[in-house]
Motif scaffolding. Sequence first.
Motif, PDB file in Angstrom:
ATOM      1  N   LEU A  14       0.847  -1.185   0.000  1.00 33.43           N
ATOM      2  CA  LEU A  14       0.000   0.000   0.000  1.00 33.43           C
ATOM      3  C   LEU A  14       0.885   1.238   0.000  1.00 33.43           C
ATOM      4  CD1 LEU A  14      -2.716   1.546   0.378  1.00 33.43           C
ATOM      5  CD2 LEU A  14      -2.367   1.290   2.857  1.00 33.43           C
ATOM      6  N   THR A  15       0.579   2.181  -0.884  1.00 29.60           N
ATOM      7  CA  THR A  15       1.284   3.455  -0.940  1.00 29.60           C
ATOM      8  C   THR A  15       0.254   4.565  -1.074  1.00 29.60           C
ATOM      9  OG1 THR A  15       3.178   2.435  -2.040  1.00 29.60           O
ATOM     10  CG2 THR A  15       3.026   4.837  -2.120  1.00 29.60           C
ATOM     11  N   VAL A  16       0.352   5.569  -0.217  1.00 28.78           N
ATOM     12  CA  VAL A  16      -0.508   6.749  -0.276  1.00 28.78           C
ATOM     13  C   VAL A  16       0.409   7.972  -0.299  1.00 28.78           C
ATOM     14  CG1 VAL A  16      -2.361   8.066   0.790  1.00 28.78           C
ATOM     15  CG2 VAL A  16      -2.321   5.577   1.015  1.00 28.78           C
ATOM     16  N   SER A  17       0.375   8.730  -1.418  1.00 29.45           N
ATOM     17  CA  SER A  17       1.259   9.891  -1.588  1.00 29.45           C
ATOM     18  C   SER A  17       0.435  11.099  -1.972  1.00 29.45           C
ATOM     19  CB  SER A  17       2.311   9.631  -2.673  1.00 29.45           C
ATOM     20  OG  SER A  17       3.085   8.487  -2.356  1.00 29.45           O
ATOM     21  N   ASP A  18       0.806  12.263  -1.436  1.00 33.10           N
ATOM     22  CA  ASP A  18       0.179  13.513  -1.845  1.00 33.10           C
ATOM     23  C   ASP A  18       1.256  14.523  -2.187  1.00 33.10           C
ATOM     24  OD1 ASP A  18       0.752  15.457   0.447  1.00 33.10           O
ATOM     25  OD2 ASP A  18      -0.140  13.788   1.555  1.00 33.10           O
ATOM     26  N   ASP A  19       0.853  15.598  -2.873  1.00 28.03           N
ATOM     27  CA  ASP A  19       1.799  16.637  -3.267  1.00 28.03           C
ATOM     28  C   ASP A  19       1.524  17.948  -2.543  1.00 28.03           C
ATOM     29  OD1 ASP A  19      -0.565  17.337  -4.425  1.00 28.03           O
ATOM     30  OD2 ASP A  19       0.224  17.559  -6.460  1.00 28.03           O
ATOM     31  N   GLY A  20       0.883  17.864  -1.397  1.00 31.65           N
ATOM     32  CA  GLY A  20       0.518  19.072  -0.671  1.00 31.65           C
ATOM     33  C   GLY A  20       1.698  19.727   0.019  1.00 31.65           C
ATOM     34  N   ILE A  21       1.431  20.939   0.487  1.00 31.36           N
ATOM     35  CA  ILE A  21       2.412  21.706   1.243  1.00 31.36           C
ATOM     36  C   ILE A  21       1.981  21.713   2.698  1.00 31.36           C
ATOM     37  CG2 ILE A  21       3.512  23.964   1.512  1.00 31.36           C
ATOM     38  CD1 ILE A  21       2.807  24.487  -1.414  1.00 31.36           C
ATOM     39  N   ALA A  22       2.926  21.513   3.599  1.00 28.40           N
ATOM     40  CA  ALA A  22       2.610  21.493   5.026  1.00 28.40           C
ATOM     41  C   ALA A  22       1.884  22.773   5.408  1.00 28.40           C
ATOM     42  CB  ALA A  22       3.883  21.328   5.843  1.00 28.40           C
ATOM     43  N   SER A  23       0.732  22.617   6.042  1.00 26.69           N
ATOM     44  CA  SER A  23      -0.123  23.775   6.346  1.00 26.69           C
ATOM     45  C   SER A  23       0.229  24.462   7.645  1.00 26.69           C
ATOM     46  CB  SER A  23      -1.583  23.323   6.392  1.00 26.69           C
ATOM     47  OG  SER A  23      -1.771  22.338   7.406  1.00 26.69           O
ATOM     48  N   GLY A  24       1.184  23.951   8.395  1.00 26.02           N
ATOM     49  CA  GLY A  24       1.542  24.557   9.678  1.00 26.02           C
ATOM     50  C   GLY A  24       0.696  24.000  10.789  1.00 26.02           C
ATOM     51  N   VAL A  25      -0.345  24.722  11.194  1.00 19.24           N
ATOM     52  CA  VAL A  25      -1.227  24.265  12.257  1.00 19.24           C
ATOM     53  C   VAL A  25      -2.258  23.320  11.672  1.00 19.24           C
ATOM     54  CG1 VAL A  25      -2.850  24.926  14.051  1.00 19.24           C
ATOM     55  CG2 VAL A  25      -0.911  26.420  13.499  1.00 19.24           C
ATOM     56  N   PRO A  26      -2.302  22.056  12.058  1.00 23.55           N
ATOM     57  CA  PRO A  26      -3.258  21.114  11.472  1.00 23.55           C
ATOM     58  C   PRO A  26      -4.682  21.443  11.864  1.00 23.55           C
ATOM     59  CG  PRO A  26      -2.117  20.101  13.308  1.00 23.55           C
ATOM     60  CD  PRO A  26      -1.457  21.421  13.079  1.00 23.55           C
ATOM     61  N   VAL A  27      -5.608  21.004  11.034  1.00 25.46           N
ATOM     62  CA  VAL A  27      -7.033  21.219  11.304  1.00 25.46           C
ATOM     63  C   VAL A  27      -7.424  20.517  12.592  1.00 25.46           C
ATOM     64  CG1 VAL A  27      -9.365  20.772  10.480  1.00 25.46           C
ATOM     65  CG2 VAL A  27      -7.569  21.448   8.862  1.00 25.46           C
ATOM     66  N   GLY A  28      -7.974  21.279  13.544  1.00 25.95           N
ATOM     67  CA  GLY A  28      -8.427  20.689  14.801  1.00 25.95           C
ATOM     68  C   GLY A  28      -7.309  20.299  15.738  1.00 25.95           C
ATOM     69  N   GLY A  29      -6.059  20.717  15.419  1.00 21.25           N
ATOM     70  CA  GLY A  29      -4.945  20.322  16.266  1.00 21.25           C
ATOM     71  C   GLY A  29      -4.490  18.908  15.922  1.00 21.25           C
ATOM     72  N   SER A  30      -3.408  18.477  16.551  1.00 24.68           N
ATOM     73  CA  SER A  30      -2.868  17.143  16.284  1.00 24.68           C
ATOM     74  C   SER A  30      -2.520  16.455  17.581  1.00 24.68           C
ATOM     75  CB  SER A  30      -1.614  17.236  15.401  1.00 24.68           C
ATOM     76  OG  SER A  30      -1.046  15.965  15.215  1.00 24.68           O
ATOM     77  N   GLY A  31      -3.033  15.246  17.738  1.00 27.95           N
ATOM     78  CA  GLY A  31      -2.709  14.482  18.932  1.00 27.95           C
ATOM     79  C   GLY A  31      -1.378  13.758  18.819  1.00 27.95           C
ATOM     80  N   GLY A  32      -0.862  13.644  17.570  1.00 26.83           N
ATOM     81  CA  GLY A  32       0.426  13.011  17.391  1.00 26.83           C
ATOM     82  C   GLY A  32       0.394  11.499  17.423  1.00 26.83           C
ATOM     83  N   TYR A  33      -0.802  10.881  17.329  1.00 29.65           N
ATOM     84  CA  TYR A  33      -0.902   9.430  17.454  1.00 29.65           C
ATOM     85  C   TYR A  33      -1.230   8.738  16.128  1.00 29.65           C
ATOM     86  CZ  TYR A  33      -1.102  10.554  22.409  1.00 29.65           C
ATOM     87  OH  TYR A  33      -0.821  11.027  23.665  1.00 29.65           O
ATOM     88  N   GLY A  34      -1.421   9.508  15.045  1.00 33.13           N
ATOM     89  CA  GLY A  34      -1.826   8.896  13.784  1.00 33.13           C
ATOM     90  C   GLY A  34      -0.793   7.947  13.228  1.00 33.13           C
ATOM     91  N   LEU A  35       0.427   8.435  13.053  1.00 35.37           N
ATOM     92  CA  LEU A  35       1.499   7.586  12.518  1.00 35.37           C
ATOM     93  C   LEU A  35       1.840   6.455  13.484  1.00 35.37           C
ATOM     94  CD1 LEU A  35       3.893  10.253  10.964  1.00 35.37           C
ATOM     95  CD2 LEU A  35       2.283   8.761   9.781  1.00 35.37           C
ATOM     96  N   VAL A  36       1.807   6.760  14.785  1.00 29.73           N
ATOM     97  CA  VAL A  36       2.072   5.724  15.782  1.00 29.73           C
ATOM     98  C   VAL A  36       1.057   4.599  15.669  1.00 29.73           C
ATOM     99  CG1 VAL A  36       2.181   5.219  18.246  1.00 29.73           C
ATOM    100  CG2 VAL A  36       3.186   7.325  17.367  1.00 29.73           C
ATOM    101  N   GLY A  37      -0.217   4.969  15.556  1.00 30.81           N
ATOM    102  CA  GLY A  37      -1.268   3.960  15.441  1.00 30.81           C
ATOM    103  C   GLY A  37      -1.140   3.132  14.173  1.00 30.81           C
ATOM    104  N   MET A  38      -0.790   3.790  13.044  1.00 30.50           N
ATOM    105  CA  MET A  38      -0.629   3.038  11.803  1.00 30.50           C
ATOM    106  C   MET A  38       0.554   2.074  11.899  1.00 30.50           C
ATOM    107  SD  MET A  38      -1.564   5.544   8.605  1.00 30.50           S
ATOM    108  CE  MET A  38      -0.523   6.937   9.031  1.00 30.50           C
ATOM    109  N   ARG A  39       1.661   2.532  12.474  1.00 31.32           N
ATOM    110  CA  ARG A  39       2.823   1.670  12.621  1.00 31.32           C
ATOM    111  C   ARG A  39       2.487   0.458  13.501  1.00 31.32           C
ATOM    112  NH1 ARG A  39       8.008   2.518  11.618  1.00 31.32           N
ATOM    113  NH2 ARG A  39       7.652   4.755  11.345  1.00 31.32           N
ATOM    114  N   GLU A  40       1.792   0.704  14.623  1.00 35.73           N
ATOM    115  CA  GLU A  40       1.412  -0.397  15.509  1.00 35.73           C
ATOM    116  C   GLU A  40       0.510  -1.387  14.792  1.00 35.73           C
ATOM    117  OE1 GLU A  40      -0.410   1.507  18.793  1.00 35.73           O
ATOM    118  OE2 GLU A  40       1.479   1.891  19.861  1.00 35.73           O
TER     119      GLU A  40
END
Length: 387
Positions: free
Chosen positions: A333-359
């Motif tokens: 599985l590969t998911v790629s985008d060409d976006g530009i980092a927006s700075g402050v994420p929508v609704g804030g970020s808990g920081g657990y998304g990548l951790v959860g995917m890796r787990e």
Amino acid sequence: MESTDLNWRLLAKRQWPLALSLTAIALLETNAITTGPGWWQVPGVVVICVIAVLAPCRPFDAALALTFAIACTAVYMRLLGVAITPHLFWSGSNISMTGAAMATIAILVREASRARAVVGTVLVLAAMAAAEVLGWPIVAPVAYDEWSPDAFNYSIAAAVLLIMAVGTGLYFRARDNERSSQLAASVAAAQNAERMALARELHDVVAHYVTAIVVHAQAGQLSREAAEQVLPTIESSGYEALTAMRRLVGTLRDGESAGPAASSSLVDDVRALAEESGLPVRLSFDLQDAVPQELARSVLRLVQESLTNTQKHAAAVSSVDVSLSSRDGSLFLTVSDDGIASGVPVGGSGGYGLVGMRERVELLGGTFSAGRREPTGWTVRAELPLA
């Protein structure tokens, strides 16, 4: 540690070897009874053996009862002027009484607190010693008129039997403690795994819809026309978020699946996620092998979280490429985008998304990577075994 909750079935399963052994020994001992008054020892021996068999229910109380039963048996046999036969040591106890005392001491050491184990053991030993003292005047004139018993050897034998009883109790106590520790560790590990699984589902499923609501609500603030266009999408995302929450509650209450199960077609499910996200997603599929249902569900969660991260963290996204393929027993599985980092994420970020995917990927025995792409954008890659 005192056990008071043993039911009769569990008690019988645990104590039947002791009950059978004491019964056999007591029956053999009746052959040594040669006088009518001598049969009066049988009721006392029976009571003593029964107490030993029932000792796991209330070990300290059993030690007290055994002490009383041994003393009473020795007293009334002394009053009758009849010796307990066949006597194992000098005069006052036979094999079945000694075996019952040893079993009770072992159970007491295994089950009771240290203080109660010491007190109970001392009381049982005192009762056994009292039985010897009470039986001596009856036995000595008959059995020891021509020879004297070796007190040293008898004492050594008694000490060995005591050490065996206490050692057996300590062994089983240590084994019980080890099993309790292992069980506690297993329960803690299972609870932690369950919490992590629920946390991943909460983050991957519910946060996805809430992020969509926030993104469309921000878009709707630009004008009245835009608001009218995004309100149906916000309503739909709200309903999906409620549905996901109900599934999560079902997991907590009934053990049901926390997220929507994958359908029979992984391709259709990924297409539905892409359309639902509102992003310019380009799909590529090359699935040469069947994908198991549970694996398909995890793949959907990975795609869902990747698209959610794109919505939250990227701006000016012109394309998102989702590639799903299989070969040599693995799913890629590969998911790629060409976006530009927006700075402050929508609704804030808990920081657990990548951790959860890796787990999630590592629990399935796969590999996971995520990072920036050049010149702009972000790429998520996962390799999962199909078997």
